[in-house]
Design a protein around this motif. Structure first.
Motif, short mmCIF file in Angstrom:
data_model
loop_
_atom_site.label_atom_id
_atom_site.label_comp_id
_atom_site.label_asym_id
_atom_site.label_seq_id
_atom_site.Cartn_x
_atom_site.Cartn_y
_atom_site.Cartn_z
N LYS A 249 0.85 -1.20 0.00
CA LYS A 249 0.00 0.00 0.00
C LYS A 249 0.88 1.24 0.00
CE LYS A 249 -3.75 -2.43 0.59
NZ LYS A 249 -4.50 -2.81 -0.53
N GLN A 250 0.50 2.22 -0.79
CA GLN A 250 1.24 3.48 -0.82
C GLN A 250 0.66 4.42 0.22
OE1 GLN A 250 1.18 5.05 -4.76
NE2 GLN A 250 2.47 3.43 -5.59
N LYS A 251 1.56 5.02 0.99
CA LYS A 251 1.11 5.98 2.00
C LYS A 251 0.93 7.33 1.34
CE LYS A 251 3.43 3.65 5.76
NZ LYS A 251 4.43 3.75 6.83
N HIS A 252 -0.15 8.00 1.67
CA HIS A 252 -0.41 9.33 1.14
C HIS A 252 0.35 10.35 1.97
CE1 HIS A 252 -3.42 7.89 -1.64
NE2 HIS A 252 -3.97 7.18 -0.65
N ARG A 253 1.09 11.20 1.30
CA ARG A 253 1.85 12.22 1.99
C ARG A 253 1.05 13.51 2.04
NH1 ARG A 253 7.89 11.66 -0.53
NH2 ARG A 253 8.22 9.50 0.06
#
Length: 67
Positions: A61-65
């Motif tokens: 999963k990509q973390k939202h910055r």
């Protein structure tokens, strides 16, 4: 004895000719292919210049910055 040797030679030959044996990648969740199936995505590339096609549920999963 000849029959046993003939059987072993035939099985060895058939194991080499079986199509569809694809290389696994991405922790054995993906397969190296030239084109991915509809429900797969490319995340990394294999060592044999093919794409590693992985289902989205196995990709990290990509973390939202937030800036």
């Amino acid at each position: 004895m000849k029959l046993l040797l003939l059987t072993l030679a035939t099985l060895l030959l058939l194991s080499q000719l079986t199509p569809g044996d694809t290389q696994k990648c991405w922790n054995f969740h993906g397969k190296c292919r030239y084109r991915c199936h509809r429900k797969e995505r490319v995340y990394v590339y294999c060592t044999n210049t093919k794409m590693c096609c992985v289902k989205p549920k196995y990709q990290p999963k990509q973390k939202h910055r937030l800036f």
